[in-house]
Design a protein around this motif. Structure first.
Motif, mmCIF file in Angstrom:
data_model
loop_
_atom_site.group_PDB
_atom_site.id
_atom_site.type_symbol
_atom_site.label_atom_id
_atom_site.label_comp_id
_atom_site.label_asym_id
_atom_site.label_seq_id
_atom_site.Cartn_x
_atom_site.Cartn_y
_atom_site.Cartn_z
ATOM 1 N N ILE A 94 0.835 -1.274 -0.038
ATOM 2 C CA ILE A 94 0.106 0.067 0.083
ATOM 3 C C ILE A 94 0.936 1.334 -0.089
ATOM 4 C CG2 ILE A 94 -1.999 1.007 1.210
ATOM 5 C CD1 ILE A 94 -2.265 -1.575 2.761
ATOM 6 N N TYR A 95 0.522 2.257 -0.728
ATOM 7 C CA TYR A 95 1.492 3.295 -0.863
ATOM 8 C C TYR A 95 0.870 4.734 -0.441
ATOM 9 C CZ TYR A 95 3.773 0.401 -4.268
ATOM 10 O OH TYR A 95 4.159 -0.639 -5.087
ATOM 11 N N ASP A 96 -0.440 4.529 0.172
ATOM 12 C CA ASP A 96 -1.039 5.934 0.590
ATOM 13 C C ASP A 96 -1.438 5.993 1.859
ATOM 14 O OD1 ASP A 96 -3.073 4.096 0.476
ATOM 15 O OD2 ASP A 96 -4.543 5.117 -0.642
ATOM 16 N N ILE A 97 -0.533 5.315 2.655
ATOM 17 C CA ILE A 97 -0.764 5.582 4.354
ATOM 18 C C ILE A 97 0.538 6.575 4.691
ATOM 19 C CG2 ILE A 97 -0.493 4.297 6.439
ATOM 20 C CD1 ILE A 97 -2.637 3.193 4.856
ATOM 21 N N PRO A 98 -0.095 7.730 5.381
ATOM 22 C CA PRO A 98 1.021 8.684 5.596
ATOM 23 C C PRO A 98 2.109 8.019 6.405
ATOM 24 C CG PRO A 98 -1.270 9.493 5.873
ATOM 25 C CD PRO A 98 -1.594 7.976 5.801
ATOM 26 N N GLY A 99 3.492 8.402 5.905
ATOM 27 C CA GLY A 99 4.641 7.980 6.422
ATOM 28 C C GLY A 99 5.170 6.928 6.004
ATOM 29 N N PHE A 100 4.386 6.088 5.259
ATOM 30 C CA PHE A 100 5.014 4.535 4.739
ATOM 31 C C PHE A 100 5.079 4.815 3.352
ATOM 32 C CE2 PHE A 100 2.795 3.115 8.565
ATOM 33 C CZ PHE A 100 3.751 2.524 9.002
ATOM 34 N N PRO A 101 6.339 5.133 2.705
ATOM 35 C CA PRO A 101 6.572 5.227 1.196
ATOM 36 C C PRO A 101 5.911 3.989 0.679
ATOM 37 C CG PRO A 101 8.380 5.832 2.238
ATOM 38 C CD PRO A 101 7.546 5.496 3.097
ATOM 39 N N LEU B 97 -6.856 5.883 5.429
ATOM 40 C CA LEU B 97 -6.527 7.166 6.450
ATOM 41 C C LEU B 97 -7.916 7.857 6.722
ATOM 42 C CD1 LEU B 97 -5.719 10.352 5.450
ATOM 43 C CD2 LEU B 97 -4.632 9.207 3.743
#
Lengths: 338, 338
Positions: free
Chosen positions: B54-61, B302
């Motif tokens: 997953i790419y769109d969890i803030p703080g996790f590229p 999010l």
């Protein structure tokens, strides 16, 4: 004055929420230019508490503030944001076509299709002790209100004033760095974490720092450069301390700054927005993160993250009237940058 | 029927948003009991795409879906949530004092001061192929609609049907596990990621899988246990394939399930909530994450995280009328569990 920068969204504020807004805008193919008064990205997290763990970011049992910023910087890399750092946004002008020109105190002009204020506490100012000749020693002459490079204090006589977490944290950190470290606090107990207070008291017992409780700094002396200060305790006993660096850490007083004069709806120093678009009273100007207010608002970083997603969709519709936005899931195709 | 479980908030759904709600509730000293129809926590992330980034969890590229769940599980550990897994919530009753009794299909009764529905897509059902005697081979007799343990297919003759990401992903994964693997897809091209489609086509060229495009499964045969199937292509050519396991991966069809009968405001299979409390039309019953709807709603993990924070504050006020909630920053004192 150079030619204006052109972009899709100008983001005011390079804290965690402003940075993540670059990501959400990027997913919808909008480019961003980010302006911040501080010389580096990260906002409060990098400026005030870079080494503090944060526990309430979803998916991180704990994360250091600076690490969160570093992660966000990496996450938005595919979208190549551009920056004007160390510049304060001053003016905004809405053009007839609905686009905006934003100007900074350095004369930079940014032409953007939408404006997103992610200004956190605003352009905040340190709270200062009520000392007459304080200004004489500001600007590198002995007083500083934030610790940027702790190594600067190596081998020097340092006095910290304050009783909150910043004062305690820096006291613990600088105990090993400064030649002589004194903590002056007007009360007998600390406001900061009990844990940290206990450690600071232990440092004092071990003779590693001087702890002056129920004491105020009452005068500053020096000839062009701070050399000594006078402290007075509750019993009115006055003492003089030699000092190279005085660091009053009384917290930050948020100032909305020039944004307060943009004719936006404001409530108690915060910018009013709706909860569908996170748009201010001016169409095309959005506000996300700690600087905004709406019913139920919690000043959490995670709320700013969510707001940035809805803002991006609304900004897309603002600059592409009639176009359909598709919510794309990154799990399917990953993130394709610019 | 055993004695009812008592808790502060019963959370319906153990996906990422339901799990994070335990954290936000815990910060306000509310205990949670979590119910999920699936046998494990994690919702869709663990059930449908555990190994997808997953790419769109803030703080996790980027973060693998299962890793995000594992992180959340660790993050909520201090608050010791309790679980009823593999049970489907069926009934809710509001008592005179404003508290609730929630009942499951297994007869479990939970007495809680508030209810939080974090049900994702609802209690979702796999879409099934239109085959007459399908039911004869369900329940361990040759057909399964989800891959839970890929090792179960080692050395077996497997047929996957479908053209989306699940079908492609499991095809790639099981190519090395199954003795013989066939992918049947009714069209000539795939709906899934072009990347994955290319890899699957390569596997077919290398003879590692059998790829039957423009083909449908048209009959199932076996005596109590699935033994073979008939497939028919566009040219009406019929072929028989030996098969131990048939895995139709046609996606999931979300069903609101029993919650649809709780007399809550519902719009297009989603539960209507306000954007201040994320409360449903019944006071004390909240809904967060993909299952809710409000103006501007984006079905992002999010957003559910943010909603869980506001829900927790509202639930606290609901069960402690008149009490003041203080927003606590975990950076100051960390997280103290129960």
């Amino acid at each position: 004055m150079s030619a204006p920068i052109t972009t899709d969204i100008v983001i005011v504020g390079a804290g965690p929420v402003g940075l993540f807004a670059v990501f959400e805008a990027g997913l919808l193919k909008m480019r961003c230019h980010v302006v911040d008064a501080l010389p580096q990205i990260g906002g409060q997290l990098s400026e005030i508490y870079p080494r503090k763990p944060i526990y309430d970011i979803p998916g991180f049992p704990d994360v250091l503030a600076q690490d969160l910023i570093d992660n966000l910087e990496k996450q938005i890399e595919p979208f190549h944001p551009t920056y004007s750092l160390g510049e304060r946004v001053e003016t905004v002008e809405k053009l007839e076509d609905g686009s905006f020109v934003v100007g900074t105190n350095e004369g930079t002009q940014i032409h953007a299709k939408a404006v997103c204020i992610a200004g956190g506490l605003g352009s905040f100012e340190p709270r200062k002790p009520p000392l007459e000749n304080l200004a004489d020693y500001e600007g590198g002459k002995g007083i500083q209100y934030m610790v940027k490079d702790p190594e600067k204090f190596r081998g020097r006589k340092v006095v910290i004033a304050g009783g909150g977490d910043s004062a305690l944290d820096w006291c613990m950190y600088l105990a090993d760095v400064a030649e002589e470290l004194t903590l002056v606090h007007r009360n007998n107990g600390f406001r900061g974490a009990p844990d940290s207070a206990a450690k600071v008291e232990q440092l004092a017992q071990e003779g590693k720092i001087n702890l002056l409780l129920s004491t105020n700094v009452t005068a500053l002396n020096g000839d062009g450069q701070l050399a000594s200060m006078e402290v007075t305790n509750k019993a009115k006993e006055v003492k003089t301390i030699e000092v190279d660096d005085f660091i009053p850490l009384f917290g930050l007083s948020p100032k909305l700054g020039p944004i307060g004069e943009w004719n936006l709806g404001i409530e108690k120093n915060q910018v009013e927005v709706d909860t569908e678009k996170f748009q201010t009273s001016t169409e095309g100007i959005f506000a996300i993160g700690d600087i905004n207010t709406y019913p139920g608002k919690l000043k959490l970083i995670l709320s700013g993250f969510h707001e940035s997603a809805l803002m991006a969709h609304a900004a897309f519709k603002y600059m592409n009237p009639g176009a359909k936005v598709n919510l794309k899931y990154t799990t399917v195709n990953g993130v394709s940058g610019f």
